[in-house]
Design an enzyme around this catalytic site. Structure first.
Site, PDB file in Angstrom:
ATOM      1  N   LYS A  58       0.840  -1.201   0.000  1.00  0.00           N
ATOM      2  CA  LYS A  58       0.000   0.000   0.000  1.00  0.00           C
ATOM      3  C   LYS A  58       0.875   1.252   0.000  1.00  0.00           C
ATOM      4  O   LYS A  58       1.940   1.287   0.598  1.00  0.00           O
ATOM      5  CB  LYS A  58      -0.936  -0.014   1.210  1.00  0.00           C
ATOM      6  N   SER A  59       0.375   2.280  -0.665  1.00  0.00           N
ATOM      7  CA  SER A  59       1.139   3.523  -0.805  1.00  0.00           C
ATOM      8  C   SER A  59       1.417   4.191   0.537  1.00  0.00           C
ATOM      9  O   SER A  59       2.434   4.861   0.694  1.00  0.00           O
ATOM     10  CB  SER A  59       0.425   4.482  -1.745  1.00  0.00           C
TER      11      SER A  59
ATOM     12  N   TYR B 218       0.096 -24.531  -9.370  1.00  0.00           N
ATOM     13  CA  TYR B 218       0.996 -24.639  -8.216  1.00  0.00           C
ATOM     14  C   TYR B 218       0.697 -25.914  -7.434  1.00  0.00           C
ATOM     15  O   TYR B 218       1.606 -26.615  -7.010  1.00  0.00           O
ATOM     16  CB  TYR B 218       0.834 -23.403  -7.332  1.00  0.00           C
TER      17      TYR B 218
ATOM     18  N   ARG C 260       5.239   5.328   1.045  1.00  0.00           N
ATOM     19  CA  ARG C 260       5.592   6.740   1.234  1.00  0.00           C
ATOM     20  C   ARG C 260       6.372   6.987   2.521  1.00  0.00           C
ATOM     21  O   ARG C 260       6.899   8.072   2.739  1.00  0.00           O
ATOM     22  CB  ARG C 260       4.324   7.589   1.207  1.00  0.00           C
TER      23      ARG C 260
ATOM     24  N   GLN D 160      -2.241  -4.665  -1.382  1.00  0.00           N
ATOM     25  CA  GLN D 160      -3.417  -4.881  -2.218  1.00  0.00           C
ATOM     26  C   GLN D 160      -3.178  -6.053  -3.153  1.00  0.00           C
ATOM     27  O   GLN D 160      -2.125  -6.159  -3.783  1.00  0.00           O
ATOM     28  CB  GLN D 160      -3.747  -3.647  -3.048  1.00  0.00           C
TER      29      GLN D 160
ATOM     30  N   THR E 106       2.830 -14.928   3.264  1.00  0.00           N
ATOM     31  CA  THR E 106       3.933 -14.411   4.079  1.00  0.00           C
ATOM     32  C   THR E 106       4.358 -13.082   3.462  1.00  0.00           C
ATOM     33  O   THR E 106       4.668 -13.005   2.276  1.00  0.00           O
ATOM     34  CB  THR E 106       5.107 -15.403   4.124  1.00  0.00           C
ATOM     35  N   LEU E 107       4.344 -12.047   4.292  1.00  0.00           N
ATOM     36  CA  LEU E 107       4.660 -10.682   3.867  1.00  0.00           C
ATOM     37  C   LEU E 107       6.058 -10.307   4.347  1.00  0.00           C
ATOM     38  O   LEU E 107       6.417 -10.614   5.488  1.00  0.00           O
ATOM     39  CB  LEU E 107       3.662  -9.702   4.493  1.00  0.00           C
ATOM     40  N   GLU E 108       6.818  -9.636   3.502  1.00  0.00           N
ATOM     41  CA  GLU E 108       8.120  -9.133   3.918  1.00  0.00           C
ATOM     42  C   GLU E 108       8.047  -7.609   3.931  1.00  0.00           C
ATOM     43  O   GLU E 108       7.632  -6.994   2.951  1.00  0.00           O
ATOM     44  CB  GLU E 108       9.217  -9.581   2.958  1.00  0.00           C
TER      45      GLU E 108
END
Length: 177
Positions: free
Chosen positions: A100-101, A159, A105, A145, A124-126
């Protein structure tokens, strides 16, 4: 489709920007995608063991586990988390996840590789803190998003067909060789 076929759980059909009487970084259905939230469990990278970063043999003790509503990422470091939402990607869909911006930012970059057809699990988010200052990431608020690309016909090999190593992952999943 996401709600009807239970592709995203939990699913929020609206864009939420207020929760419990205060402003939050938005999550839920957006114009052409879906904004996912970050869970409260984080793995924060640390260099206390002076280990080498090796994707084939990643040292699990290079992370400190943290549970909370706000994660502080050290300067020029990163943390891993997972989405609150569990996803099931249809065979004819590819999903791209973009940070997300609001975070971009602030110098906080969210990285996720594309979610392939028939991939399933928590993402899994980095979070990379590119700044020389500590940075905050808020749990249970929007962080990225998802953009869905549907094809005219299903892929030949998904997959799931390949037995992907991150299939049906839950929580934060570290690199697997």
């Amino acid at each position: 489709m996401a709600e009807r076929e239970r592709l995203i759980k939990p699913f929020e059909p609206n864009q939420i920007s207020q929760a419990e009487g205060h402003r939050v970084i938005s999550y839920g259905t957006s114009s052409y995608g879906y904004d996912v939230r970050c869970s409260t469990h984080f793995k924060i990278f640390t260099n206390i063991n002076s280990a080498m970063v090796d994707p084939k043999r990643f040292a699990e003790d290079s992370f400190v586990d943290y549970e909370g509503e706000v994660c502080i990422i050290p300067p020029n470091s990163f943390a891993l988390a997972s989405t609150v939402e569990y996803l099931r990607v249809p065979r004819s869909v590819l999903v791209v996840c973009l940070g997300k911006s609001t975070y971009a930012r602030c110098g906080i970059i969210v990285n996720v590789t594309p979610l392939e057809p028939e991939w399933e699990g928590h993402i899994t988010l980095e979070f990379s803190n590119t700044t020389p200052l500590p940075a905050k990431v808020y749990a249970n608020e929007g962080v990225a998003q998802l953009v869905f690309f549907e094809t005219d016909e299903p892929c030949e090999t998904s997959y799931a067909d390949r037995g992907g190593k991150y299939q049906k992952q839950t929580g934060v999943t570290l690199p697997r060789a």
